[in-house]
Design a protein around this motif. Structure first.
Motif, short mmCIF file in Angstrom:
data_model
loop_
_atom_site.label_atom_id
_atom_site.label_comp_id
_atom_site.label_asym_id
_atom_site.label_seq_id
_atom_site.Cartn_x
_atom_site.Cartn_y
_atom_site.Cartn_z
N UNK A 1 0.85 -1.19 0.00
CA UNK A 1 0.00 0.00 0.00
C UNK A 1 0.89 1.24 0.00
N UNK A 2 1.99 1.14 0.72
CA UNK A 2 2.98 2.21 0.79
C UNK A 2 4.35 1.58 0.53
N UNK A 3 5.13 2.19 -0.34
CA UNK A 3 6.49 1.74 -0.61
C UNK A 3 7.45 2.82 -0.14
N UNK A 4 8.40 2.44 0.72
CA UNK A 4 9.40 3.37 1.23
C UNK A 4 10.76 2.91 0.74
N UNK A 5 11.49 3.81 0.11
CA UNK A 5 12.83 3.51 -0.41
C UNK A 5 13.83 4.35 0.37
N UNK A 6 14.81 3.69 0.97
CA UNK A 6 15.73 4.39 1.88
C UNK A 6 17.18 4.14 1.48
N UNK A 7 17.89 5.23 1.20
CA UNK A 7 19.33 5.16 1.08
C UNK A 7 19.88 4.30 -0.02
N UNK A 8 19.25 4.34 -1.18
CA UNK A 8 19.75 3.58 -2.31
C UNK A 8 19.73 4.47 -3.55
N UNK A 9 20.68 4.26 -4.43
CA UNK A 9 20.81 5.11 -5.62
C UNK A 9 19.73 4.84 -6.66
N UNK A 10 19.04 3.72 -6.53
CA UNK A 10 18.06 3.31 -7.54
C UNK A 10 18.71 3.13 -8.91
N UNK B 1 4.41 8.06 -10.22
CA UNK B 1 3.15 8.61 -9.74
C UNK B 1 3.12 8.56 -8.22
N UNK B 2 2.61 9.62 -7.60
CA UNK B 2 2.46 9.70 -6.15
C UNK B 2 3.78 9.42 -5.42
N UNK B 3 4.82 10.14 -5.83
CA UNK B 3 6.14 10.00 -5.22
C UNK B 3 6.45 11.24 -4.39
N UNK B 4 6.89 11.01 -3.15
CA UNK B 4 7.38 12.11 -2.32
C UNK B 4 8.83 11.84 -1.96
N UNK B 5 9.62 12.91 -1.85
CA UNK B 5 11.04 12.79 -1.60
C UNK B 5 11.40 13.52 -0.31
N UNK B 6 12.15 12.84 0.55
CA UNK B 6 12.72 13.46 1.74
C UNK B 6 14.23 13.44 1.55
N UNK B 7 14.79 14.60 1.28
CA UNK B 7 16.23 14.70 0.98
C UNK B 7 17.03 14.80 2.28
N UNK B 8 17.00 13.74 3.05
CA UNK B 8 17.72 13.66 4.32
C UNK B 8 18.37 12.29 4.42
N UNK C 1 20.86 12.70 -1.29
CA UNK C 1 21.12 13.12 -2.67
C UNK C 1 20.21 12.32 -3.59
N UNK C 2 18.96 12.70 -3.67
CA UNK C 2 17.98 11.90 -4.43
C UNK C 2 18.40 11.75 -5.89
N UNK C 3 18.30 10.53 -6.37
CA UNK C 3 18.68 10.25 -7.76
C UNK C 3 17.47 10.19 -8.67
N UNK C 4 16.28 10.34 -8.11
CA UNK C 4 15.05 10.38 -8.90
C UNK C 4 14.26 11.60 -8.49
N UNK C 5 13.36 12.05 -9.37
CA UNK C 5 12.55 13.22 -9.10
C UNK C 5 11.10 12.86 -8.90
N UNK C 6 10.34 13.81 -8.40
CA UNK C 6 8.94 13.55 -8.09
C UNK C 6 8.10 13.28 -9.33
#
Length: 230
Positions: A163-172, A205-212, A196-201
């Motif tokens: 339902x929710x996907x969280x991606x943490x600390x990976x370059x993708x 679809x429905x992507x949020x970024x926390x640059x921390x 240092x996010x490697x992808x943009x919003x």
């Protein structure tokens, strides 16, 4: 209760003091990756490979989970949380997470070079001459470059339930793990935490970024989820 799937990479453990291995020039602790993380490298110089992982294992035993790891444990108290990690450390488990899939193996385990299903817990240094009961050399229980990722189908199946996907600390950027995001259901929300996010919003679809970094960004997101703002 939400079904939350968490994909973690090296950045999830960086705040604990775990090296991300690969430097900007592509070297791992001064070594070409193929020297220390490939079947060919192990065949050519097994002593070098075992020493490399012995050093990583010693380092792991000296560090502790960080606030990001503990925040995921808090999230698990309220939702179904499945963690798929590219990391070979045990910091998720030490923090208290109960459902962790190690896509690339585990540093505190070894396996037989003859029988891949023979896996042993291992916290000491591993040396040439350490064998299974049939006399076959043991090797790190790590998925090396050029080897299949046996748990990838299971990881994809888990991601399909998110339902929710969280991606943490990976370059993708490293496949096949980076492709798991494409298995998330169309209506699931995606949250990407990385300094240092490697992808943009606009990439999903429905992507949020926390640059921390993880120790800051994960507690922030978990607090939002638990307060039902996400």
């Amino acid at each position: 209760m939400k079904n939350i799937v968490v994909l973690t990479g090296a950045g999830a453990s960086a705040d604990s003091g775990i090296s991300t291995f690969r430097d900007a020039d592509g070297l791992w602790e001064g070594h070409d990756v193929m020297e220390v993380a490939s079947p060919l490298g192990f065949a050519r110089n097994p002593e070098l490979v075992l020493d490399f992982y012995n050093q990583r294992r010693r380092q792991l035993l000296e560090v502790q989970p960080n606030k990001g790891h503990y925040a995921l444990v808090e999230l698990e108290k309220h939702h179904k949380v499945s963690i798929i990690t590219q990391n070979v450390d045990d910091l998720h488990e030490r923090a208290g997470s109960s459902n962790v899939l190690h896509l690339h193996g585990e540093l505190l385990k070894v396996r037989s070079t003859k029988n891949a299903s023979l896996v042993l817990n291992w916290t000491n240094d591993l040396h040439i001459g350490d064998t299974d009961d049939d006399g076959h050399q043991l090797r790190p229980h790590i998925v090396w470059f050029g080897e299949e990722v046996p748990l990838l189908p299971k990881a994809a199946q888990i991601t399909q339930s998110a339902d929710i996907l969280i991606i943490i600390g990976t370059s993708m950027q490293v496949y096949p793990a980076a492709g798991l995001v494409n298995y998330a259901p169309y209506n699931s929300s995606i949250h990407f935490i990385d300094p240092r996010p490697s992808i943009g919003e606009n990439d999903f679809r429905d992507l949020s970024i926390i640059a921390e970094r993880a120790a800051i960004g994960v507690p922030m997101l978990v607090s939002d989820i638990l307060n039902k703002n996400v």
